[in-house]
Design a protein around this motif. Structure first.
Motif, PDB file in Angstrom:
ATOM      1  N   TRP A 179       0.973  -1.157   0.180  1.00 15.05           N
ATOM      2  CA  TRP A 179      -0.035  -0.025   0.010  1.00 15.05           C
ATOM      3  C   TRP A 179       0.911   1.568   0.181  1.00 15.05           C
ATOM      4  O   TRP A 179       0.714   2.177  -0.871  1.00 15.05           O
ATOM      5  N   ILE A 180       1.932   1.183   0.755  1.00 12.38           N
ATOM      6  CA  ILE A 180       2.664   2.672   1.064  1.00 12.38           C
ATOM      7  C   ILE A 180       3.454   2.521  -0.279  1.00 12.38           C
ATOM      8  O   ILE A 180       3.699   3.974  -0.839  1.00 12.38           O
ATOM      9  N   ARG A 181       3.950   1.391  -0.850  1.00 11.10           N
ATOM     10  CA  ARG A 181       4.683   1.848  -2.275  1.00 11.10           C
ATOM     11  C   ARG A 181       3.664   2.394  -3.153  1.00 11.10           C
ATOM     12  O   ARG A 181       4.208   3.163  -4.253  1.00 11.10           O
ATOM     13  N   GLN A 182       2.593   2.021  -3.412  1.00  9.36           N
ATOM     14  CA  GLN A 182       1.416   2.536  -4.272  1.00  9.36           C
ATOM     15  C   GLN A 182       1.400   4.010  -4.015  1.00  9.36           C
ATOM     16  O   GLN A 182       1.231   4.690  -4.927  1.00  9.36           O
ATOM     17  N   LEU A 183       1.132   4.513  -2.715  1.00  7.81           N
ATOM     18  CA  LEU A 183       1.221   5.710  -2.244  1.00  7.81           C
ATOM     19  C   LEU A 183       2.368   6.627  -2.877  1.00  7.81           C
ATOM     20  O   LEU A 183       2.005   7.706  -3.412  1.00  7.81           O
ATOM     21  N   ILE A 184       3.549   6.005  -2.843  1.00  8.70           N
ATOM     22  CA  ILE A 184       4.797   6.806  -3.239  1.00  8.70           C
ATOM     23  C   ILE A 184       4.878   6.793  -4.679  1.00  8.70           C
ATOM     24  O   ILE A 184       5.206   7.762  -5.354  1.00  8.70           O
ATOM     25  N   ALA A 185       4.371   5.655  -5.386  1.00  4.08           N
ATOM     26  CA  ALA A 185       4.544   5.630  -6.811  1.00  4.08           C
ATOM     27  C   ALA A 185       3.653   6.491  -7.567  1.00  4.08           C
ATOM     28  O   ALA A 185       3.960   6.962  -8.430  1.00  4.08           O
ATOM     29  N   ASN A 186       2.504   6.881  -6.871  1.00  5.31           N
ATOM     30  CA  ASN A 186       1.405   7.627  -7.436  1.00  5.31           C
ATOM     31  C   ASN A 186       1.664   9.157  -6.671  1.00  5.31           C
ATOM     32  O   ASN A 186       1.001  10.096  -6.899  1.00  5.31           O
ATOM     33  N   ASP A 187       2.808   9.313  -5.889  1.00  2.05           N
ATOM     34  CA  ASP A 187       3.282  10.713  -5.664  1.00  2.05           C
ATOM     35  C   ASP A 187       2.110  11.375  -4.875  1.00  2.05           C
ATOM     36  O   ASP A 187       1.754  12.540  -5.005  1.00  2.05           O
ATOM     37  N   ARG A 188       1.596  10.523  -3.945  1.00  3.80           N
ATOM     38  CA  ARG A 188       0.320  11.206  -2.878  1.00  3.80           C
ATOM     39  C   ARG A 188       1.338  11.953  -1.869  1.00  3.80           C
ATOM     40  O   ARG A 188       2.411  11.825  -1.346  1.00  3.80           O
ATOM     41  N   ARG A 189       0.889  13.268  -2.009  1.00  3.16           N
ATOM     42  CA  ARG A 189       1.382  14.285  -0.866  1.00  3.16           C
ATOM     43  C   ARG A 189       1.178  13.987   0.567  1.00  3.16           C
ATOM     44  O   ARG A 189       1.762  14.076   1.621  1.00  3.16           O
ATOM     45  N   ALA A 190      -0.083  13.082   0.658  1.00  2.00           N
ATOM     46  CA  ALA A 190      -0.666  12.776   2.207  1.00  2.00           C
ATOM     47  C   ALA A 190      -1.597  12.142   1.683  1.00  2.00           C
ATOM     48  O   ALA A 190      -2.211  11.736   0.619  1.00  2.00           O
ATOM     49  N   ALA A 191      -2.133  11.279   3.152  1.00  5.45           N
ATOM     50  CA  ALA A 191      -2.979  10.344   2.944  1.00  5.45           C
ATOM     51  C   ALA A 191      -4.236  10.614   4.260  1.00  5.45           C
ATOM     52  O   ALA A 191      -3.570  10.965   5.066  1.00  5.45           O
ATOM     53  N   ILE A 192      -5.388  10.250   3.996  1.00  3.03           N
ATOM     54  CA  ILE A 192      -6.346  10.573   4.862  1.00  3.03           C
ATOM     55  C   ILE A 192      -7.368   9.489   5.145  1.00  3.03           C
ATOM     56  O   ILE A 192      -7.849   8.906   4.062  1.00  3.03           O
ATOM     57  N   GLY A 193      -7.481   9.031   6.303  1.00  3.03           N
ATOM     58  CA  GLY A 193      -8.231   7.614   6.377  1.00  3.03           C
ATOM     59  C   GLY A 193      -9.635   8.205   7.100  1.00  3.03           C
ATOM     60  O   GLY A 193      -9.695   9.073   8.154  1.00  3.03           O
ATOM     61  N   LEU A 194     -10.741   7.430   6.550  1.00  9.97           N
ATOM     62  CA  LEU A 194     -11.989   7.820   6.864  1.00  9.97           C
ATOM     63  C   LEU A 194     -12.399   6.599   7.769  1.00  9.97           C
ATOM     64  O   LEU A 194     -12.740   5.548   7.213  1.00  9.97           O
ATOM     65  N   THR A 195     -12.783   6.678   9.002  1.00 12.01           N
ATOM     66  CA  THR A 195     -13.058   5.816   9.766  1.00 12.01           C
ATOM     67  C   THR A 195     -12.629   4.454   9.443  1.00 12.01           C
ATOM     68  O   THR A 195     -13.278   3.202   9.471  1.00 12.01           O
TER      69      THR A 195
END
Length: 350
Positions: free
Chosen positions: A116-132
């Motif tokens: 999951w984290i590799r996908q976040l980095i590969a997609n160049d996400r600036r941050a992540a927000i989790g909903l419930t």
């Protein structure tokens, strides 16, 4: 006007329309400092000759990933809207993603978190927000290693102290809902809420207990039903409560959807709300206003919670300090038509 031949350029359009290249550029860019007659003439030439211009370079925008577990419901739609609107204001794109729930103790948890984290980095996400969402130790460790800022809205479990989260004054809301029913004379008040490990559920239930204890009202064990915050849970919990010999005269539901389920359980048993059962929900989503009767409920500022989460995530991504690792926005009681004075119902005499 003569037919333009060959590649159509700004210069050829300008020559055909009898204006300057700058005027053609203004029309293409939607500028207001062009007379209506001139604009119409230039647009006619552009359309007649199919001028498309040069493909603009793509604009690279920052993206924030908003992920959730479970289903999208009335509550989450409001929060998502708040995140998206705040993203638009900040010039940030919001990408919505779903993460399946996994047993936290399995040996594959760390591998899933790393993927999951590799996908976040590969997609160049600036941050992540989790909903419930429920974050495992593996999730938190992977996020820390990758230095991906994270904000959680109404976490499904109690996060580590250094995990930034956004919620509302759930304890105060639970107290307000219960005190309202107590003020109407009810003492047999039940609570139907969400997962036992959910921090917001724990706070709402604590507010309920506090209000009940303050007037010496007892809480039988069967007056507490914990499952999830969804409609079917309200039907199941409401059915169990309303089939009791000493059934409650009022129910505080931990969400509006749960309250709608209780309404259905009451309807199936021929019980009228609020004449024979008083009911208070939590959230103040659109379904509360559309319910029959309209639902008395505790309002959470759901869109503002989403907006605060987005702004906080961007602060963390920029390396800026945040005032608190947990932000609580104020709740308020919205009185409508689903709760009535004790003594009006036939249930009161039972």
């Amino acid at each position: 006007m003569s037919q333009l031949k060959g590649r159509v350029t700004l210069a050829t359009v300008a020559g055909s329309a009898g204006v300057s290249i700058a005027t053609v550029s203004k029309v293409l860019n939607g500028r207001s400092d062009v007379s209506p007659a001139t604009r119409a003439r230039v647009q006619e030439v552009l359309e007649r000759h199919g001028y498309v211009g040069r493909r603009p370079e793509p604009v690279q925008r920052d993206t924030v990933e908003l992920f959730y577990q479970g289903v999208v419901n009335a509550y989450s739609v409001e929060v998502i809207q708040g995140v998206v609107e705040a993203g638009q204001a900040a010039g940030v794109d919001v990408v919505l993603n779903s993460r399946p729930k996994h047993p936290p103790s399995t040996g594959a948890a760390a591998g899933r978190a790393a993927t999951w984290i590799r996908q976040l980095i590969a997609n160049d996400r600036r941050a992540a927000i989790g909903l419930t969402s429920e974050l495992s130790e593996a999730d938190l460790a992977a996020l820390a290693r990758a230095r991906v800022p994270m904000v959680v809205i109404d976490p499904a479990n109690t996060p580590e102290p250094d995990v930034t989260s956004v919620g509302s004054t759930n304890f105060a809301g639970g107290m307000a809902a219960t005190q309202h029913l107590l003020s109407l004379g009810h003492r047999r008040i039940a609570y139907i809420g969400g997962p036992p490990t959910s921090r917001c559920n724990q706070a709402r239930m604590s507010g309920y207990r506090n209000a009940m204890e303050s007037v010496g009202a007892g809480i039988p064990a069967e007056y507490i039903w914990l499952s999830d915050f969804l409609y079917d849970d309200g039907v199941a919990g409401g059915s169990a409560m309303l089939d009791l010999r000493d059934r409650p005269t009022a129910i505080f539901a931990g969400s509006d959807e749960v309250a709608l389920g209780v309404l259905e359980a009451a309807r199936a048993r021929g019980l009228r709300v609020p004449e024979e059962l008083s009911l208070v929900g939590f959230d103040d989503t659109e379904v509360a206003r559309l319910a029959s009767p309209p639902l008395t409920t505790v309002r959470q500022p759901l869109r503002e919670m989403g907006a605060v989460a987005l702004r906080t995530a961007l602060q963390l991504a920029a390396g800026e300090p945040v005032a608190s690792h947990h932000v609580e926005l104020a709740t308020s009681l919205i009185v409508r038509g689903s709760a009535a004075q004790y003594g009006l119902s036939s249930i009161a005499a039972s």
